[in-house]
Design a protein around this motif. Structure first.
Motif, mmCIF file in Angstrom:
data_model
loop_
_atom_site.group_PDB
_atom_site.id
_atom_site.type_symbol
_atom_site.label_atom_id
_atom_site.label_comp_id
_atom_site.label_asym_id
_atom_site.label_seq_id
_atom_site.Cartn_x
_atom_site.Cartn_y
_atom_site.Cartn_z
ATOM 1 N N LEU A 76 0.830 -1.154 0.132
ATOM 2 C CA LEU A 76 -0.002 0.137 -0.129
ATOM 3 C C LEU A 76 0.744 1.241 0.070
ATOM 4 O O LEU A 76 1.935 1.203 0.621
ATOM 5 N N PRO A 77 0.482 2.247 -0.452
ATOM 6 C CA PRO A 77 1.301 3.567 -0.692
ATOM 7 C C PRO A 77 1.071 4.190 0.820
ATOM 8 O O PRO A 77 -0.022 4.126 1.376
ATOM 9 N N ILE A 78 2.262 4.740 1.028
ATOM 10 C CA ILE A 78 2.339 5.488 2.284
ATOM 11 C C ILE A 78 2.885 6.992 2.225
ATOM 12 O O ILE A 78 3.781 7.255 1.437
ATOM 13 N N VAL A 79 2.375 7.597 3.187
ATOM 14 C CA VAL A 79 2.951 8.914 3.570
ATOM 15 C C VAL A 79 3.477 9.254 4.735
ATOM 16 O O VAL A 79 2.784 8.970 5.480
ATOM 17 N N PHE A 80 4.629 9.239 4.846
ATOM 18 C CA PHE A 80 5.242 9.576 6.153
ATOM 19 C C PHE A 80 5.172 11.051 6.766
ATOM 20 O O PHE A 80 5.185 11.926 5.784
ATOM 21 N N SER A 81 4.858 11.113 7.870
ATOM 22 C CA SER A 81 4.931 12.316 8.843
ATOM 23 C C SER A 81 6.019 12.383 9.789
ATOM 24 O O SER A 81 5.906 11.256 10.521
ATOM 25 N N THR A 82 6.632 13.572 10.129
ATOM 26 C CA THR A 82 7.683 13.239 10.991
ATOM 27 C C THR A 82 8.149 14.760 11.466
ATOM 28 O O THR A 82 7.847 15.711 10.639
ATOM 29 N N ASN A 97 10.856 3.758 0.439
ATOM 30 C CA ASN A 97 9.974 4.229 -0.658
ATOM 31 C C ASN A 97 8.575 4.605 -0.539
ATOM 32 O O ASN A 97 7.681 4.236 -0.774
ATOM 33 N N PRO A 98 8.435 5.763 0.403
ATOM 34 C CA PRO A 98 7.086 6.300 0.645
ATOM 35 C C PRO A 98 6.586 7.039 -0.420
ATOM 36 O O PRO A 98 7.607 7.640 -1.573
ATOM 37 N N ALA A 99 5.293 7.323 -0.695
ATOM 38 C CA ALA A 99 4.555 7.909 -1.783
ATOM 39 C C ALA A 99 4.817 9.418 -1.560
ATOM 40 O O ALA A 99 4.503 10.226 -2.533
ATOM 41 N N GLY A 100 5.332 9.773 -0.278
ATOM 42 C CA GLY A 100 5.175 11.277 -0.209
ATOM 43 C C GLY A 100 5.696 11.291 1.494
ATOM 44 O O GLY A 100 5.735 10.312 2.118
ATOM 45 N N LYS A 112 -2.585 18.790 1.785
ATOM 46 C CA LYS A 112 -3.294 18.845 0.339
ATOM 47 C C LYS A 112 -2.216 18.341 -0.867
ATOM 48 O O LYS A 112 -2.676 17.419 -1.626
ATOM 49 N N THR A 113 -1.296 19.237 -0.809
ATOM 50 C CA THR A 113 -0.318 18.930 -2.010
ATOM 51 C C THR A 113 0.245 17.557 -1.787
ATOM 52 O O THR A 113 0.360 16.913 -2.822
ATOM 53 N N THR A 114 0.908 17.242 -0.659
ATOM 54 C CA THR A 114 1.241 15.925 -0.469
ATOM 55 C C THR A 114 0.277 14.876 -0.746
ATOM 56 O O THR A 114 0.689 13.686 -1.730
ATOM 57 N N LEU A 115 -0.845 14.693 -0.349
ATOM 58 C CA LEU A 115 -1.903 13.725 -0.681
ATOM 59 C C LEU A 115 -2.215 13.600 -2.288
ATOM 60 O O LEU A 115 -2.163 12.615 -2.805
ATOM 61 N N MET A 116 -2.383 14.874 -2.918
ATOM 62 C CA MET A 116 -2.703 15.010 -4.318
ATOM 63 C C MET A 116 -1.607 14.315 -5.019
ATOM 64 O O MET A 116 -1.804 13.594 -5.982
ATOM 65 N N SER A 120 -1.698 11.053 -7.424
ATOM 66 C CA SER A 120 -1.402 11.337 -8.842
ATOM 67 C C SER A 120 -0.345 10.472 -9.196
ATOM 68 O O SER A 120 -0.654 9.803 -10.290
ATOM 69 N N LYS A 121 0.540 10.003 -8.252
ATOM 70 C CA LYS A 121 1.647 8.993 -8.685
ATOM 71 C C LYS A 121 0.792 7.492 -8.769
ATOM 72 O O LYS A 121 1.160 6.868 -9.635
ATOM 73 N N ILE A 122 -0.031 7.322 -7.826
ATOM 74 C CA ILE A 122 -0.411 6.073 -7.859
ATOM 75 C C ILE A 122 -1.534 5.850 -9.059
ATOM 76 O O ILE A 122 -1.516 4.862 -9.827
ATOM 77 N N ASP A 123 -2.225 6.807 -9.610
ATOM 78 C CA ASP A 123 -3.136 6.958 -10.552
ATOM 79 C C ASP A 123 -2.286 6.678 -12.045
ATOM 80 O O ASP A 123 -2.644 5.838 -12.815
#
Length: 236
Positions: A76-82, A97-100, A112-116, A120-123
Motif C-alpha cells: 500500500l502507498p504510504i505518506v510519512f509524517s515526522t 520508498n514512501p509515496a510522500g 493537500k499537496t502531498t496527498l494529491m 497522482s503518482k498512484i493513478d
C-alpha cells in the motif's frame, strides 16, 4: 467512491485535526491508530487506499518497521509524517520508498499537496499498467509480480481475499472476487459462479452443473450451460 486514508499517529490532538482536514479534502478516514499492532490487525480485515504514518508511534515497533511489513504484505502507498527531517531516522524512512512525506509542523496546503501528489503518482502507475497488456498485480514473499492475464486459469473467492491459480503456482490477493474481475479483460474471463471466475481459454468440458477448467472442476450457476456452449464454440 471516496479514497480511504488510514491515519497512524500517536499525538491524539494532531490525529483528530488530521482526520478533520483530510475529510475536508474529500477523502474518507476509516480509522485512526497510534500503534503498529492495531494497524496491522485492521489491515488484515479492511482495505484502504493510502496510509499517513508518523515515524514515531506507540509500542515497540516504529512507523518504519510498520511500513516494512505493510510493503511486504499489501504494497500500500504510504505518506510519512515526522518532526525529525534532518536525522538518520528520516533517511532510513525514505529507504522504504514512501509515496510522500510531511515535515511537522505542516499546514493544510502542505497536507493537500502531498496527498494529491501521492494519489497522482498512484493513478499514473495504475494507468500505465492498464494500458499495457492485461496484467494482474500480486505479491509473493514481499515481491511484486505482474501476472499476465493469459497465465491465469481461474480465480476463487475466499472471503475478503481471492485465490489466483496459474499452471505453476497459486497466489492470494487482498481483493474480493468482484474487484479482481474488474481488473481482468472481460473478453478472456467469465464469472461462472458467485465464487469462481475462469479463463475461457482453459475450459475443457462442462455439463449443467460443473465445468472442467484445465485440471480443476468448478461449479457453474444455473442456466449457464447454453452460454458456455457459445463461449467454447467461439474459440474455434
Amino acid at each position: 467512491m471516496k479514497r480511504k486514508v488510514l491515519i497512524v499517529e500517536d499525538e491524539y490532538e494532531l490525529a483528530l485535526n488530521l482526520k478533520e482536514q483530510i475529510l475536508k479534502l474529500g477523502f474518507s478516514v476509516p480509522a485512526v491508530f497510534d500503534n503498529a499492532r492495531e494497524t496491522l490487525a485492521y489491515l488484515e480485515e479492511n482495505s484502504v487506499d493510502l496510509l499517513l504514518v508518523d515515524i514515531m508511534i506507540e509500542g515497540s515497533m516504529d512507523g518504519i518497521g510498520l511500513v516494512g511489513i505493510i510493503n511486504k504484505k499489501w504494497g500500500l502507498p504510504i505518506v510519512f509524517s515526522t518532526a525529525y527531517a534532518e536525522t538518520e531516522l528520516f533517511t532510513k524512512a525514505l529507504e522504504v520508498n514512501p509515496a510522500g512525506y510531511l515535515v511537522k509542523p505542516y499546514k493544510m496546503d502542505d497536507l493537500k499537496t502531498t496527498l494529491m501528489l501521492a494519489f497522482s503518482k498512484i493513478d499514473r502507475i495504475e494507468h500505465e499498467v492498464r494500458d499495457s497488456p492485461a496484467f494482474l498485480k500480486v505479491r509473493d514473499k514481499g515481491f511484486l509480480i505482474f501476472l499476465h492475464a493469459e497465465e491465469i486459469i481461474l480465480a476463487q473467492a475466499d472471503g475478503l481475499y481471492t485465490k489466483i491459480i496459474t499452471r505453476t503456482k497459486s497466489y492470494v490477493v487482498r481483493d474480493i472476487l468482484k474487484d479482481v474481475e474488474e481488473k481482468l479483460p472481460a473478453k478472456l474471463f467469465l464469472r461462472v459462479h458467485k465464487s469462481f471466475l475462469v479463463n475461457k481459454m482453459h475450459i475443457r468440458s462442462f455439463n449443467g452443473r460443473n465445468a472442467v477448467v484445465d485440471e480443476y472442476t468448478v461449479p457453474i450457476r444455473r442456466g449457464l450451460y447454453k452460454h458456455l456452449q457459445e463461449v467454447v464454440t467461439k474459440r474455434f
